[in-house]
Design a protein around this motif. Structure first.
Motif, PDB file in Angstrom:
ATOM      1  N   MET A 142      42.819  41.356  43.029  1.00  0.00           N
ATOM      2  CA  MET A 142      43.291  40.594  44.185  1.00  0.00           C
ATOM      3  C   MET A 142      42.688  41.134  45.479  1.00  0.00           C
ATOM      4  O   MET A 142      42.278  40.372  46.352  1.00  0.00           O
ATOM      5  CB  MET A 142      44.817  40.601  44.267  1.00  0.00           C
ATOM      6  CG  MET A 142      45.516  39.883  43.118  1.00  0.00           C
ATOM      7  SD  MET A 142      45.026  38.152  42.929  1.00  0.00           S
ATOM      8  CE  MET A 142      43.756  38.247  41.669  1.00  0.00           C
ATOM      9  N   MET A 143      42.605  42.461  45.593  1.00  0.00           N
ATOM     10  CA  MET A 143      41.999  43.049  46.791  1.00  0.00           C
ATOM     11  C   MET A 143      40.513  42.705  46.866  1.00  0.00           C
ATOM     12  O   MET A 143      39.999  42.392  47.945  1.00  0.00           O
ATOM     13  CB  MET A 143      42.232  44.553  46.820  1.00  0.00           C
ATOM     14  CG  MET A 143      43.682  44.914  47.105  1.00  0.00           C
ATOM     15  SD  MET A 143      43.955  46.676  47.407  1.00  0.00           S
ATOM     16  CE  MET A 143      44.071  47.281  45.737  1.00  0.00           C
ATOM     17  N   ALA A 144      39.825  42.731  45.723  1.00  0.00           N
ATOM     18  CA  ALA A 144      38.402  42.369  45.702  1.00  0.00           C
ATOM     19  C   ALA A 144      38.212  40.933  46.181  1.00  0.00           C
ATOM     20  O   ALA A 144      37.341  40.659  47.021  1.00  0.00           O
ATOM     21  CB  ALA A 144      37.828  42.546  44.301  1.00  0.00           C
ATOM     22  N   LEU A 145      39.027  40.021  45.676  1.00  0.00           N
ATOM     23  CA  LEU A 145      38.919  38.620  46.104  1.00  0.00           C
ATOM     24  C   LEU A 145      39.214  38.469  47.593  1.00  0.00           C
ATOM     25  O   LEU A 145      38.536  37.723  48.299  1.00  0.00           O
ATOM     26  CB  LEU A 145      39.871  37.747  45.284  1.00  0.00           C
ATOM     27  CG  LEU A 145      39.493  37.549  43.823  1.00  0.00           C
ATOM     28  CD1 LEU A 145      40.609  36.810  43.084  1.00  0.00           C
ATOM     29  CD2 LEU A 145      38.181  36.803  43.696  1.00  0.00           C
ATOM     30  N   GLY A 146      40.225  39.173  48.067  1.00  0.00           N
ATOM     31  CA  GLY A 146      40.566  39.099  49.487  1.00  0.00           C
ATOM     32  C   GLY A 146      39.416  39.578  50.363  1.00  0.00           C
ATOM     33  O   GLY A 146      39.051  38.916  51.347  1.00  0.00           O
ATOM     34  N   PHE A 147      38.837  40.711  50.003  1.00  0.00           N
ATOM     35  CA  PHE A 147      37.722  41.231  50.798  1.00  0.00           C
ATOM     36  C   PHE A 147      36.483  40.341  50.689  1.00  0.00           C
ATOM     37  O   PHE A 147      35.746  40.174  51.664  1.00  0.00           O
ATOM     38  CB  PHE A 147      37.402  42.675  50.414  1.00  0.00           C
ATOM     39  CG  PHE A 147      38.393  43.667  50.975  1.00  0.00           C
ATOM     40  CD1 PHE A 147      38.540  43.828  52.340  1.00  0.00           C
ATOM     41  CD2 PHE A 147      39.191  44.419  50.131  1.00  0.00           C
ATOM     42  CE1 PHE A 147      39.454  44.728  52.864  1.00  0.00           C
ATOM     43  CE2 PHE A 147      40.105  45.322  50.639  1.00  0.00           C
ATOM     44  CZ  PHE A 147      40.242  45.482  52.011  1.00  0.00           C
ATOM     45  N   MET A 148      36.258  39.738  49.511  1.00  0.00           N
ATOM     46  CA  MET A 148      35.142  38.792  49.388  1.00  0.00           C
ATOM     47  C   MET A 148      35.356  37.613  50.326  1.00  0.00           C
ATOM     48  O   MET A 148      34.423  37.172  50.990  1.00  0.00           O
ATOM     49  CB  MET A 148      35.003  38.300  47.946  1.00  0.00           C
ATOM     50  CG  MET A 148      34.332  39.299  47.063  1.00  0.00           C
ATOM     51  SD  MET A 148      33.912  38.809  45.357  1.00  0.00           S
ATOM     52  CE  MET A 148      34.796  37.359  45.014  1.00  0.00           C
ATOM     53  N   GLY A 149      36.575  37.103  50.369  1.00  0.00           N
ATOM     54  CA  GLY A 149      36.879  35.977  51.242  1.00  0.00           C
ATOM     55  C   GLY A 149      36.664  36.306  52.708  1.00  0.00           C
ATOM     56  O   GLY A 149      36.243  35.450  53.491  1.00  0.00           O
TER      57      GLY A 149
END
Length: 119
Positions: free
Chosen positions: A87-94
């Motif tokens: 979830m953190m990876a997706l958030g930072f990608m966004g």
């Protein structure tokens, strides 16, 4: 694509919505020209991951809607850490913070080299 729940949570049961859909909602809001709403979704994913990273996860062993019989074999706390890092990876990608996203993708890979997500 911009509609649906905005609160991420671990998807343990069949009917639980996978929280990576929040990432796609953020992308939908971005495509619709509303960057503020998009960023809120991405930040929510990061906050969720940070807040729940060290949760002690337990499932009611009499639950009837578990997606598999992993309750007997799987380390639920490890599964939770993978979920939170994802979830953190997706958030930072966004948010366009790709180096930070890669850091969390690597943490996911260290815990489960076969993990499949939306990366």
């Amino acid at each position: 694509a911009s509609e649906g729940p905005d609160e991420p949570r671990q998807a343990f049961f069949y009917n639980d919505e996978n929280p990576d859909k929040i990432f796609y909602r953020g992308l939908a809001w971005r495509a619709l020209g509303n960057e503020e709403k998009a960023k809120k979704r991405f930040i929510k994913l990061i906050e969720h991951g940070k807040e729940h990273l060290n949760d002690n996860c337990k499932i009611d062993y009499f639950a009837v809607s578990l997606p598999d019989l992993a309750i007997w074999e799987e380390d639920l706390n490890k599964r939770n850490r993978i979920h939170c890092y994802s979830m953190m990876a997706l958030g930072f990608m966004g948010l366009g913070e790709n180096n930070k996203a890669k850091e969390f993708i690597n943490k996911v890979s260290e815990l489960d080299a076969n993990h499949q997500n939306s990366f």
